[in-house]
Design a protein around this motif. Sequence first.
Motif, PDB file in Angstrom:
ATOM      1  N   ASP A 146       0.898  -1.121   0.032  1.00 54.98           N
ATOM      2  CA  ASP A 146       0.018   0.045   0.000  1.00 54.98           C
ATOM      3  C   ASP A 146       0.825   1.454   0.027  1.00 54.98           C
ATOM      4  O   ASP A 146       1.658   1.315   0.839  1.00 54.98           O
ATOM      5  CB  ASP A 146      -1.074   0.018   1.244  1.00 54.98           C
ATOM      6  N   SER A 147       0.584   2.079  -0.984  1.00 53.49           N
ATOM      7  CA  SER A 147       1.429   3.409  -0.956  1.00 53.49           C
ATOM      8  C   SER A 147       1.076   4.295  -0.030  1.00 53.49           C
ATOM      9  O   SER A 147      -0.011   4.176   0.427  1.00 53.49           O
ATOM     10  CB  SER A 147       1.398   4.080  -2.510  1.00 53.49           C
ATOM     11  N   PRO A 148       1.931   5.426   0.194  1.00 55.75           N
ATOM     12  CA  PRO A 148       1.306   6.518   1.256  1.00 55.75           C
ATOM     13  C   PRO A 148       0.250   7.308   0.571  1.00 55.75           C
ATOM     14  O   PRO A 148       0.150   7.390  -0.756  1.00 55.75           O
ATOM     15  CB  PRO A 148       2.538   7.486   1.502  1.00 55.75           C
ATOM     16  N   SER A 149      -0.409   7.927   1.044  1.00 52.51           N
ATOM     17  CA  SER A 149      -1.493   8.832   0.394  1.00 52.51           C
ATOM     18  C   SER A 149      -0.817  10.185  -0.194  1.00 52.51           C
ATOM     19  O   SER A 149      -0.298  10.767   0.456  1.00 52.51           O
ATOM     20  CB  SER A 149      -2.677   9.226   1.586  1.00 52.51           C
ATOM     21  N   SER A 151      -2.136  12.982  -1.867  1.00 54.12           N
ATOM     22  CA  SER A 151      -3.258  14.011  -1.650  1.00 54.12           C
ATOM     23  C   SER A 151      -4.529  13.236  -2.054  1.00 54.12           C
ATOM     24  O   SER A 151      -5.449  13.911  -2.773  1.00 54.12           O
ATOM     25  CB  SER A 151      -2.813  15.076  -2.945  1.00 54.12           C
ATOM     26  N   GLY A 152      -4.750  12.129  -1.462  1.00 57.96           N
ATOM     27  CA  GLY A 152      -5.939  11.396  -1.316  1.00 57.96           C
ATOM     28  C   GLY A 152      -5.758  10.275  -2.352  1.00 57.96           C
ATOM     29  O   GLY A 152      -6.644   9.274  -2.270  1.00 57.96           O
ATOM     30  N   LEU A 153      -4.856   9.883  -3.049  1.00 54.61           N
ATOM     31  CA  LEU A 153      -4.576   8.942  -3.920  1.00 54.61           C
ATOM     32  C   LEU A 153      -3.739   7.897  -3.412  1.00 54.61           C
ATOM     33  O   LEU A 153      -2.565   8.127  -2.881  1.00 54.61           O
ATOM     34  CB  LEU A 153      -4.061   9.150  -5.341  1.00 54.61           C
ATOM     35  N   VAL A 154      -4.269   6.537  -3.080  1.00 51.77           N
ATOM     36  CA  VAL A 154      -3.464   5.452  -2.658  1.00 51.77           C
ATOM     37  C   VAL A 154      -3.493   4.356  -3.835  1.00 51.77           C
ATOM     38  O   VAL A 154      -4.434   3.873  -4.256  1.00 51.77           O
ATOM     39  CB  VAL A 154      -4.063   4.811  -1.316  1.00 51.77           C
ATOM     40  N   LEU A 155      -2.219   3.853  -4.047  1.00 51.60           N
ATOM     41  CA  LEU A 155      -2.009   2.617  -4.769  1.00 51.60           C
ATOM     42  C   LEU A 155      -1.703   1.422  -3.925  1.00 51.60           C
ATOM     43  O   LEU A 155      -1.004   1.402  -3.317  1.00 51.60           O
ATOM     44  CB  LEU A 155      -0.868   3.005  -5.793  1.00 51.60           C
ATOM     45  N   THR A 156      -2.324   0.439  -4.308  1.00 48.86           N
ATOM     46  CA  THR A 156      -2.278  -0.993  -3.778  1.00 48.86           C
ATOM     47  C   THR A 156      -1.859  -1.970  -4.711  1.00 48.86           C
ATOM     48  O   THR A 156      -2.610  -2.040  -5.765  1.00 48.86           O
ATOM     49  CB  THR A 156      -3.630  -1.152  -3.024  1.00 48.86           C
ATOM     50  N   GLY A 157      -1.518  -2.970  -4.416  1.00 48.82           N
ATOM     51  CA  GLY A 157      -0.992  -4.120  -5.221  1.00 48.82           C
ATOM     52  C   GLY A 157      -0.753  -5.650  -4.377  1.00 48.82           C
ATOM     53  O   GLY A 157      -0.274  -5.462  -3.389  1.00 48.82           O
ATOM     54  N   THR A 158      -1.324  -6.634  -4.837  1.00 46.57           N
ATOM     55  CA  THR A 158      -1.058  -7.788  -4.105  1.00 46.57           C
ATOM     56  C   THR A 158      -0.508  -9.005  -5.097  1.00 46.57           C
ATOM     57  O   THR A 158      -0.509  -8.857  -6.395  1.00 46.57           O
ATOM     58  CB  THR A 158      -2.105  -8.354  -3.701  1.00 46.57           C
ATOM     59  N   TYR A 159       0.386  -9.916  -4.536  1.00 42.49           N
ATOM     60  CA  TYR A 159       1.051 -11.171  -5.156  1.00 42.49           C
ATOM     61  C   TYR A 159       0.465 -12.252  -4.507  1.00 42.49           C
ATOM     62  O   TYR A 159       1.009 -12.221  -3.395  1.00 42.49           O
ATOM     63  CB  TYR A 159       2.175 -10.697  -5.810  1.00 42.49           C
ATOM     64  N   SER A 160      -0.210 -13.136  -4.921  1.00 42.44           N
ATOM     65  CA  SER A 160      -0.506 -14.496  -4.131  1.00 42.44           C
ATOM     66  C   SER A 160      -0.070 -15.744  -4.736  1.00 42.44           C
ATOM     67  O   SER A 160      -0.189 -15.879  -5.969  1.00 42.44           O
ATOM     68  CB  SER A 160      -1.945 -14.708  -3.968  1.00 42.44           C
ATOM     69  N   LEU A 161       0.595 -16.515  -4.098  1.00 41.57           N
ATOM     70  CA  LEU A 161       1.043 -17.923  -4.499  1.00 41.57           C
ATOM     71  C   LEU A 161       0.174 -18.836  -4.634  1.00 41.57           C
ATOM     72  O   LEU A 161      -0.772 -19.102  -3.863  1.00 41.57           O
ATOM     73  CB  LEU A 161       2.175 -18.363  -3.584  1.00 41.57           C
ATOM     74  N   GLY A 162       0.062 -19.576  -5.924  1.00 45.32           N
ATOM     75  CA  GLY A 162      -0.947 -20.591  -6.016  1.00 45.32           C
ATOM     76  C   GLY A 162      -0.504 -21.896  -5.490  1.00 45.32           C
ATOM     77  O   GLY A 162       0.569 -22.076  -4.947  1.00 45.32           O
ATOM     78  N   LYS A 163      -1.515 -23.030  -5.360  1.00 42.87           N
ATOM     79  CA  LYS A 163      -1.170 -24.273  -4.829  1.00 42.87           C
ATOM     80  C   LYS A 163      -0.505 -25.134  -6.009  1.00 42.87           C
ATOM     81  O   LYS A 163      -0.233 -26.409  -5.428  1.00 42.87           O
ATOM     82  CB  LYS A 163      -2.374 -24.814  -4.208  1.00 42.87           C
ATOM     83  N   ASN A 164      -0.372 -24.918  -7.159  1.00 43.95           N
ATOM     84  CA  ASN A 164       0.278 -25.553  -7.939  1.00 43.95           C
ATOM     85  C   ASN A 164      -0.454 -27.111  -8.191  1.00 43.95           C
ATOM     86  O   ASN A 164       0.124 -28.207  -7.831  1.00 43.95           O
ATOM     87  CB  ASN A 164       1.924 -25.876  -7.635  1.00 43.95           C
ATOM     88  N   THR A 165      -1.628 -27.132  -8.342  1.00 39.39           N
ATOM     89  CA  THR A 165      -2.633 -28.581  -8.317  1.00 39.39           C
ATOM     90  C   THR A 165      -3.058 -28.813  -9.594  1.00 39.39           C
ATOM     91  O   THR A 165      -3.533 -29.992  -9.605  1.00 39.39           O
ATOM     92  CB  THR A 165      -3.793 -28.266  -7.454  1.00 39.39           C
ATOM     93  N   LYS A 166      -2.472 -28.085 -10.777  1.00 42.65           N
ATOM     94  CA  LYS A 166      -2.810 -28.528 -11.834  1.00 42.65           C
ATOM     95  C   LYS A 166      -2.417 -29.956 -12.425  1.00 42.65           C
ATOM     96  O   LYS A 166      -1.161 -30.273 -12.339  1.00 42.65           O
ATOM     97  CB  LYS A 166      -2.531 -27.420 -12.878  1.00 42.65           C
ATOM     98  N   GLY A 167      -3.176 -30.864 -12.844  1.00 37.73           N
ATOM     99  CA  GLY A 167      -2.743 -32.234 -13.375  1.00 37.73           C
ATOM    100  C   GLY A 167      -2.903 -33.151 -12.193  1.00 37.73           C
ATOM    101  O   GLY A 167      -2.413 -34.276 -12.397  1.00 37.73           O
ATOM    102  N   SER A 168      -3.224 -32.627 -10.920  1.00 39.71           N
ATOM    103  CA  SER A 168      -2.817 -33.490  -9.819  1.00 39.71           C
ATOM    104  C   SER A 168      -3.967 -34.780  -9.781  1.00 39.71           C
ATOM    105  O   SER A 168      -4.934 -34.596 -10.641  1.00 39.71           O
ATOM    106  CB  SER A 168      -3.245 -32.949  -8.459  1.00 39.71           C
ATOM    107  N   ASP A 169      -3.713 -35.847  -9.161  1.00 40.42           N
ATOM    108  CA  ASP A 169      -4.648 -36.884  -9.181  1.00 40.42           C
ATOM    109  C   ASP A 169      -6.076 -36.754  -8.407  1.00 40.42           C
ATOM    110  O   ASP A 169      -5.754 -36.565  -7.247  1.00 40.42           O
ATOM    111  CB  ASP A 169      -3.964 -38.154  -8.560  1.00 40.42           C
ATOM    112  N   ALA A 170      -6.906 -36.560  -9.200  1.00 34.67           N
ATOM    113  CA  ALA A 170      -8.280 -36.369  -8.186  1.00 34.67           C
ATOM    114  C   ALA A 170      -8.664 -37.423  -7.486  1.00 34.67           C
ATOM    115  O   ALA A 170      -9.664 -37.231  -6.846  1.00 34.67           O
ATOM    116  CB  ALA A 170      -9.334 -35.820  -9.377  1.00 34.67           C
ATOM    117  N   THR A 171      -8.261 -38.631  -7.614  1.00 34.77           N
ATOM    118  CA  THR A 171      -8.666 -39.503  -6.914  1.00 34.77           C
ATOM    119  C   THR A 171      -7.750 -39.651  -5.588  1.00 34.77           C
ATOM    120  O   THR A 171      -8.232 -40.383  -4.535  1.00 34.77           O
ATOM    121  CB  THR A 171      -8.350 -40.961  -7.538  1.00 34.77           C
ATOM    122  N   ASN A 172      -6.993 -38.852  -5.283  1.00 32.12           N
ATOM    123  CA  ASN A 172      -6.142 -38.678  -4.242  1.00 32.12           C
ATOM    124  C   ASN A 172      -6.831 -37.819  -3.219  1.00 32.12           C
ATOM    125  O   ASN A 172      -7.169 -36.684  -3.652  1.00 32.12           O
ATOM    126  CB  ASN A 172      -4.648 -38.292  -4.183  1.00 32.12           C
TER     127      ASN A 172
END
Length: 365
Positions: A146-149, A151-172
Amino acid sequence: MKKTLFALAAAGLFAGVANAQSSVTIYGIADTGIVKETGSDVQMGNNHESRIGFRGSEDLGNGYKALFMIEKRINLNDGTNLGEVDWDGGANVGIGGPFGTVRLGRVDEIPTETIRKLDPFDNDSIANMPYSTQRSSRISNTIRYDSPSLSGLVLTGTYSLGKNTKGSDATNAFVQAGADNDGYAAAAVYDNGPITLLGAWSRLTDSNDSYRWDVGGAYSWGNLRLSLAYEKTKDKGWYDGGKSNSGIADSTLINGVAATMNSWILGLNYKLGPGTLKASFNYVKLKNVSGVSAADGGNYWANNSSADLKQYGLGYIYDLSKRTSLYGILAYTDFENEAISNFFRGSGFNNDSVTGVQVGITHKF
């Protein structure tokens, strides 16, 4: 004996210095009431999510400080967890300074946090803005800036880590097959005097690169505040694609439904007497909907169909004090057809409209 007294005095002095440089605040909300909606028995519900939290900071010098917060949310009527995790609220630690703030852990999801500013009901209660399929109040495994304000404007950003589940065995049973992508979001919020303007974009983790964005603003004249916002969601769902031994056909969409969702909200807040009158109108249009419900295997929609809903909300918050208030809320939702009522209310809900009444009490500490 003198040495012992001197040591105790010195310890007390330094403890006082340490306490002066750091602080911890306990805060929370206790909220519950009575809700009656069409098709449901009378039950207890809330206008705001009940919670207890701890937040604190330590002065590191030169304008920098260490920050932390942990927050637990509960259903006040029975004491159970509100979400699936023990600490469903924020749970993070970070550094603040002249550059802004960086936090790591579980944080508020940016577009949901920003669009709340334009919903008179704060995305809570029976009259809240209908949730996008790609909205989450809080997200885990995330770095947030989160940036400082400015004159009333605040910029915000996020980065989230995925679980890397693509192609996993759905029977497990211990592994969930699914799409694999990290998540990220960004927002700009200008809040200065009577004017509020905002825009945000988000892609949740493991969502098959589904996304949503919103834009809106508000203006205040004395006791009156009007707000308007638009939100667009592109939910791609995800296909099994034959990459697991799930026994589901390759062409079957197994993560809910894919859809394009267009949402509008017009809101009003008006200071009236010792409280605030609130009103909202929500319009939601679902388009290009396809897929099946993985939960019950039943078809929600014919491929590429569309439908809409209209929701009207009216409420009054009566302030008994700065911390305690009573509330009364009415909401009416008109569904175009059974498919969209199932989409938002769950399979088996066949009413073409819902009328709800909610009363209760909120205490903030």
